[in-house]
Scaffold this motif. Structure first.
Motif, short mmCIF file in Angstrom:
data_model
loop_
_atom_site.label_atom_id
_atom_site.label_comp_id
_atom_site.label_asym_id
_atom_site.label_seq_id
_atom_site.Cartn_x
_atom_site.Cartn_y
_atom_site.Cartn_z
N MET A 1 -8.83 8.24 6.48
CA MET A 1 -9.20 9.43 5.68
C MET A 1 -10.64 9.79 5.99
SD MET A 1 -9.05 9.93 1.54
CE MET A 1 -7.27 9.68 1.54
N LYS A 121 -6.04 19.76 -2.50
CA LYS A 121 -6.32 18.41 -1.99
C LYS A 121 -5.34 17.40 -2.57
CE LYS A 121 -11.31 18.91 -1.18
NZ LYS A 121 -12.66 18.44 -1.59
N GLU A 122 -5.08 17.53 -3.88
CA GLU A 122 -4.18 16.58 -4.53
C GLU A 122 -2.77 16.69 -3.99
OE1 GLU A 122 -4.63 17.49 -8.64
OE2 GLU A 122 -6.49 16.33 -8.87
N GLN A 125 -2.74 15.01 -0.68
CA GLN A 125 -2.92 13.57 -0.89
C GLN A 125 -1.60 12.93 -1.34
OE1 GLN A 125 -5.87 11.77 -0.21
NE2 GLN A 125 -4.27 10.18 -0.34
N SER A 126 -0.85 13.66 -2.21
CA SER A 126 0.43 13.12 -2.65
C SER A 126 1.43 13.05 -1.50
CB SER A 126 0.99 13.96 -3.80
OG SER A 126 1.36 15.25 -3.36
N SER A 128 0.67 12.63 1.66
CA SER A 128 0.28 11.52 2.54
C SER A 128 0.68 10.18 1.94
CB SER A 128 -1.23 11.57 2.82
OG SER A 128 -1.97 11.28 1.65
N SER A 129 0.58 10.09 0.61
CA SER A 129 0.98 8.83 -0.06
C SER A 129 2.48 8.61 0.06
CB SER A 129 0.58 8.87 -1.53
OG SER A 129 -0.82 8.99 -1.66
N GLU A 134 -2.32 8.57 6.67
CA GLU A 134 -3.69 8.93 6.33
C GLU A 134 -3.83 10.45 6.32
OE1 GLU A 134 -6.53 7.13 5.57
OE2 GLU A 134 -5.12 5.47 5.32
N LEU A 135 -4.66 10.97 5.42
CA LEU A 135 -4.92 12.42 5.34
C LEU A 135 -6.26 12.72 6.00
CD1 LEU A 135 -4.19 15.24 4.26
CD2 LEU A 135 -5.36 14.63 2.13
N TRP A 137 -8.86 15.85 7.16
CA TRP A 137 -9.23 17.26 7.07
C TRP A 137 -10.15 17.64 8.21
CZ3 TRP A 137 -7.46 20.91 3.68
CH2 TRP A 137 -6.73 20.45 2.57
#
Length: 569
Positions: A1, A121-122, A125-126, A128-129, A134-135, A137
């Motif tokens: 990240m 972003k969230e 992120q969800s 990627s989880s 990995e996220l 940018w």
């Protein structure tokens, strides 16, 4: 990240510290971000306050994210075009956020030219989880983001038309769950007495809403996974092009719902989140109304009946779209259709089929307009002509000429008041002396909801000011000689809500009217080029009541409510 360095400065202050905006420019950016509810980067880019490359470099420095060149993005075009579907994110949403995304074996990459919001972003992120990736940018120039998004969109449209996606989509549309979904929407809409079904795409779901008695109500929400197949199903039923997603389309289908046959008009409109669909439901067997069913009080009914029986001239009905003008005119044709007259209608489109009446539908794509159709039907020796709408000077001129040569012409105009029809026709280029000679009567109308007769209750605690207004209107009605055989009394009712009215307190709609004859007095006003406002004032002095006053009489009778009457303006 990506590493996320602490950002003690706001981005606008960061731009000012780098010398990209001065103090005045920083203040302007602050103001615009507050007013427009946009990010400082987006506004600085759109307004050109900061040069594109300098802004991109500043974003990269501020976020600590690496810069990506267009050549790198272009090489990833195929991966980018597949990733949105893989992540189950709408391409239209990515466009609105100015983000391109692609995946590698271990990472999800997001490239933007803006500061992504916390919710954006969230979301990533969800994702990627969920995928255990990995996220990462990165930053690119706004021009590069727009160009790659356009290329991906074009690539997607090309694939849609060239590979097996269409065949797969058609298969999904013919499967039980989607067939049942569309059938259920139609069934629920009819059960709720809806006039229209609206299918509206969102970012992560799509909603079905219905219009009942003129008011929109949500019916159901569905997962966006079913959206494309649902739209495809509707297109198949309406015989539309399932591969076309960029242009509006219009079609129609016939459906039997709860034992009744409906003509369903389908309109599809491309939007940012996908195609929006509206389906208008029209019963093939139109009820036979009389003037009282429409909402006309006895004095209006007497006057309107005389118009129907007049041998020639123009009868105009005015009002906005959806105000019931077509229903009123169809009722007029039914009442005037005694089997001794030749009646022809020109409509766009033909909404209901009328027995014993010749109905024509215009088709502007082949040059078959209201004006050209009207010229043709005059050779068929009609007695009565219905023109769906007078839209232009040519149609207006032929309508006037038809009226002057012995035909009775019914038509509609989009004006706010009955008197406004005179001004509108004059503005179209029809000479005032021709209007004075050809017009016989003008009526304006609006629709209000009718109180449910099953659950309404007497409204005994009505506001004193409203009660005074109702009593004054009632006294004026009862004092007129023509109404003394039909006196009204004050019996207002209030809506409650029950199963019959779906707990709204209202069941169906009724019209409120303003109508007046073109008598010698009004003809003189037309010839004198009197303004619309002055004509309205003279009508009030003659005792011609407004739509508002007509609605108040229906409040007195417990047919509708003050709230509904006030809503018509």
């Amino acid at each position: 990240m990506n590493p996320q360095p602490p950002q003690k400065q706001r981005f606008i202050d960061f731009l000012q510290a780098r010398g990209l905006v001065d103090e005045k420019g920083a203040q302007q950016l602050h103001s615009l971000t507050y007013q427009k509810q946009e990010s400082a980067a987006a506004i600085a880019s759109r307004t050109g306050m900061v040069a594109e490359q300098a802004l991109t470099d500043a974003l990269a420095a501020y976020t600590g994210w690496p810069l990506v060149r267009f050549e790198e993005l272009s090489a990833l075009e195929q991966d980018i075009s597949k990733t949105a579907e893989y992540l189950r994110i709408k391409t239209s949403w990515l466009e609105s956020q100015r983000i391109v995304t692609w995946t590698s074996e271990k990472d999800i990459h997001c490239c933007t030219c803006d500061m992504p919001s916390r919710s954006t972003k969230e979301l990533f992120q969800s994702k990627s989880s969920e995928l255990s990736k990995e996220l990462i940018w990165s930053i690119a120039r706004p021009t590069d983001i727009e160009n790659i998004l356009s290329a991906v969109k074009a690539h997607g449209n090309k694939n849609l038309n060239s590979n097996g996606d269409l065949a797969h989509l058609r298969e999904l549309a013919e499967e039980g769950p989607i067939v049942e979904l569309v059938n259920s929407l139609l069934s629920q809409a009819v059960t709720r007495r809806a006039s229209d079904i609206h299918i509206e795409p969102g970012e992560y779901y799509f909603a079905a809403r219905v219009r009942v008695d003129g008011v929109m109500r949500e019916l159901q929400k569905f997962s966006d996974e079913k959206f494309d197949a649902t739209i495809c199903r509707i297109k198949i039923l309406a015989q539309l092009d399932i591969s076309e997603r960029r242009l509006p389309q219009d079609g129609r289908l016939t459906a039997r719902i709860h034992g009744e046959v409906f003509d369903v008009r389908v309109s599809i409109l491309p939007g940012t989140n996908g195609e929006s669909v509206v389906m208008r439901l029209l019963r093939q067997d139109r009820p036979n109304y009389d003037l009282g069913d429409l909402g006309m009080l006895p004095d209006h009914s007497i006057k309107f009946q005389k118009w129907i029986e007049t041998p020639n001239g123009i009868i105009l009905v005015t009002g906005p779209t959806g105000s019931g003008k077509t229903t009123t005119l169809y009722t007029a044709l039914d009442l005037g259709n005694d089997g001794l007259k030749k009646i022809i209608t020109i409509e766009d489109p033909v909404e209901y089929k009328l027995v014993g009446i010749t109905q024509l539908q215009v088709n502007s794509e082949i040059g078959y307009t209201f004006a050209s159709a009207l010229r043709s039907i005059l050779r068929h020796d009609p007695d009565v002509i219905l023109i769906g709408e007078i839209r232009d000077q040519e149609t207006a001129a032929i309508a006037v000429q038809s009226a002057l040569t012995g035909h009775l012409v019914f038509s509609t105009l989009h004006t706010n008041s009955a008197a406004g029809a005179i001004t509108r026709l004059s503005d179209m280029g029809v000479e005032r002396f021709l209007l004075a000679s050809s017009l016989r009567g003008i009526m304006a109308q609006r629709l209000v909801r009718r109180i449910c007769p099953h659950c309404s209750q007497p409204h005994d605690d009505i506001d004193i000011a409203q009660k005074t207004l109702l009593e004054d209107t009632l006294n004026e009605w009862n004092s007129q000689k023509i109404n003394q055989q039909n006196p009204l009394s004050l019996h207002p009712r209030k809506p409650i809500g029950c199963e019959s009215c779906l707990h709204t307190g209202y069941l169906g709609r009724i019209a409120v009217y303003e109508l007046f004859d073109i008598d010698d007095t009004i003809r003189q006003e037309i010839l004198a080029k009197t303004s619309e406002t002055e004509i309205i004032q003279k009508l009030r002095k003659k005792g011609i009541r407004s739509m508002n006053q007509d609605g108040l009489l229906k409040v007195c009778s417990g047919i509708t409510t003050m709230h509904e009457v006030m809503s018509i303006g």
